[in-house]
Structures are given as C-alpha cells and as structure tokens.
Design a protein around this motif. Sequence first.
Motif, PDB file in Angstrom:
ATOM      1  N   SER A  79     -11.984 -68.682 -13.559  1.00 33.16           N
ATOM      2  CA  SER A  79     -11.921 -70.139 -13.520  1.00 33.16           C
ATOM      3  C   SER A  79     -13.015 -70.703 -14.396  1.00 33.16           C
ATOM      4  O   SER A  79     -13.992 -70.023 -14.706  1.00 33.16           O
ATOM      5  N   ALA A  80     -12.848 -71.964 -14.792  1.00 31.90           N
ATOM      6  CA  ALA A  80     -13.857 -72.646 -15.603  1.00 31.90           C
ATOM      7  C   ALA A  80     -13.793 -74.137 -15.287  1.00 31.90           C
ATOM      8  O   ALA A  80     -12.709 -74.695 -15.085  1.00 31.90           O
TER       9      ALA A  80
ATOM     10  N   MET B 296     -10.282 -61.041 -28.631  1.00 24.97           N
ATOM     11  CA  MET B 296     -11.143 -61.896 -29.448  1.00 24.97           C
ATOM     12  C   MET B 296     -10.662 -63.342 -29.515  1.00 24.97           C
ATOM     13  O   MET B 296     -11.175 -64.137 -30.289  1.00 24.97           O
ATOM     14  N   ALA B 297      -9.683 -63.704 -28.702  1.00 20.71           N
ATOM     15  CA  ALA B 297      -9.140 -65.061 -28.731  1.00 20.71           C
ATOM     16  C   ALA B 297      -9.890 -65.969 -27.759  1.00 20.71           C
ATOM     17  O   ALA B 297     -10.433 -65.514 -26.761  1.00 20.71           O
ATOM     18  N   THR B 298      -9.888 -67.251 -28.077  1.00 16.35           N
ATOM     19  CA  THR B 298     -10.476 -68.267 -27.213  1.00 16.35           C
ATOM     20  C   THR B 298      -9.405 -69.296 -26.884  1.00 16.35           C
ATOM     21  O   THR B 298      -8.715 -69.787 -27.774  1.00 16.35           O
TER      22      THR B 298
ATOM     23  N   SER C 104     -12.844 -84.265 -15.218  1.00 16.45           N
ATOM     24  CA  SER C 104     -13.505 -83.585 -14.108  1.00 16.45           C
ATOM     25  C   SER C 104     -12.473 -82.767 -13.340  1.00 16.45           C
ATOM     26  O   SER C 104     -11.399 -83.257 -13.017  1.00 16.45           O
ATOM     27  N   GLY C 105     -12.829 -81.517 -13.116  1.00 20.64           N
ATOM     28  CA  GLY C 105     -11.920 -80.626 -12.409  1.00 20.64           C
ATOM     29  C   GLY C 105     -12.205 -79.186 -12.760  1.00 20.64           C
ATOM     30  O   GLY C 105     -13.216 -78.852 -13.392  1.00 20.64           O
ATOM     31  N   LYS C 106     -11.291 -78.333 -12.371  1.00 21.59           N
ATOM     32  CA  LYS C 106     -11.455 -76.902 -12.586  1.00 21.59           C
ATOM     33  C   LYS C 106     -10.116 -76.317 -13.004  1.00 21.59           C
ATOM     34  O   LYS C 106      -9.071 -76.706 -12.484  1.00 21.59           O
ATOM     35  N   VAL C 107     -10.170 -75.362 -13.941  1.00 23.39           N
ATOM     36  CA  VAL C 107      -8.973 -74.667 -14.406  1.00 23.39           C
ATOM     37  C   VAL C 107      -9.062 -73.225 -13.925  1.00 23.39           C
ATOM     38  O   VAL C 107     -10.077 -72.552 -14.127  1.00 23.39           O
TER      39      VAL C 107
ATOM     40  N   ILE D 287     -12.922 -73.730 -21.131  1.00 18.76           N
ATOM     41  CA  ILE D 287     -12.853 -72.721 -22.182  1.00 18.76           C
ATOM     42  C   ILE D 287     -12.856 -71.319 -21.582  1.00 18.76           C
ATOM     43  O   ILE D 287     -13.693 -70.999 -20.734  1.00 18.76           O
ATOM     44  N   PHE D 288     -11.902 -70.506 -22.046  1.00 18.81           N
ATOM     45  CA  PHE D 288     -11.830 -69.092 -21.676  1.00 18.81           C
ATOM     46  C   PHE D 288     -11.948 -68.275 -22.964  1.00 18.81           C
ATOM     47  O   PHE D 288     -11.206 -68.512 -23.910  1.00 18.81           O
TER      48      PHE D 288
END
Length: 144
Positions: free
Chosen positions: A79-80, A42-44, A58-61, A92-93
């Motif tokens: 990825s996001a 349940m964590a963000t 701008s980019g990707k994680v 955000i994950f």
Amino acid sequence: MKSAWFKSTLLTAVVSIALFACKDDNKPTPTTPPAIGGTGGMATMRVIADANGIKVDSGKVYIKYDAEVIPANNQYDDSAKIKMVDGTPMAIFTELKEGNYFLYIKGWDIIRSQTIWGNMAYTLPASAKTGLVYVTVPVRPTQQ
C-alpha cells in the motif's frame, strides 16, 4: 534389366522420402510463460484517484500482485499513501514487473466532504517494464 533396376531404385527413393519426411507433431512447442506481476522489476506505477475530474489528494492505494479481481480475503500485498508529486496527488509503487495488478483506493474527497473508494485491474505491459506508467482509477462516494 535396366528397367528393373530403375524401378527398384525409384521405389527405394520414394519409400525413403516417405519415411524420413514425416514430422513428429507430438513434440510440445515452447511457449513463453505468462508474466507474473510483483516486485523485482524496474517499472514504476503512479496511481491517481479521480472523482469525476477532481483528483483526490488524501487516501491510500492498496495493490495486489498477480491478480485481476478483488482478493477474496481482502489481503493486499502493498500500500502507499496518496501524496503530492509534481503538483499531482498520487501513490507511487516502484520496482514492479510486467504482469497483472489489482488496485483498491480508499480516501477522502475534501471538496464534497465524503469518503470515496474505487478499484480496478491493471496489466503492466511489456513495453512499460522498465519505465514509468500512470494509472487513473475512477473513485466514487462510499454508500452509507
């Protein structure tokens, strides 16, 4: 006669206590299994890329679950894209569990006009397993 009875009773009592008072130390003590990072919680986690005080927009994680080092095969679990949220660029994950994660960021620093990258391991603590956590990852220019 009384003395012989008293001595035998005392001897029986001491032997009984000695036999039944010992603990069995060979029994394994129950341990809490280590937390395994991944989805289903349940964590963000909100990940912010920081290039010397400038937040990269701008980019990707990329994220690897249950890992503390960069994956050998360079395969990540999710990825996001970095996007603006509440005026701050971040990826955000959601629905994460307590445990270890490895983060890798690749992006573009628009101010310096250069490709940037960064990585770090992060452990989501038990205290944050139902909440929101911000993780700032330092990034640097890609070597040409």
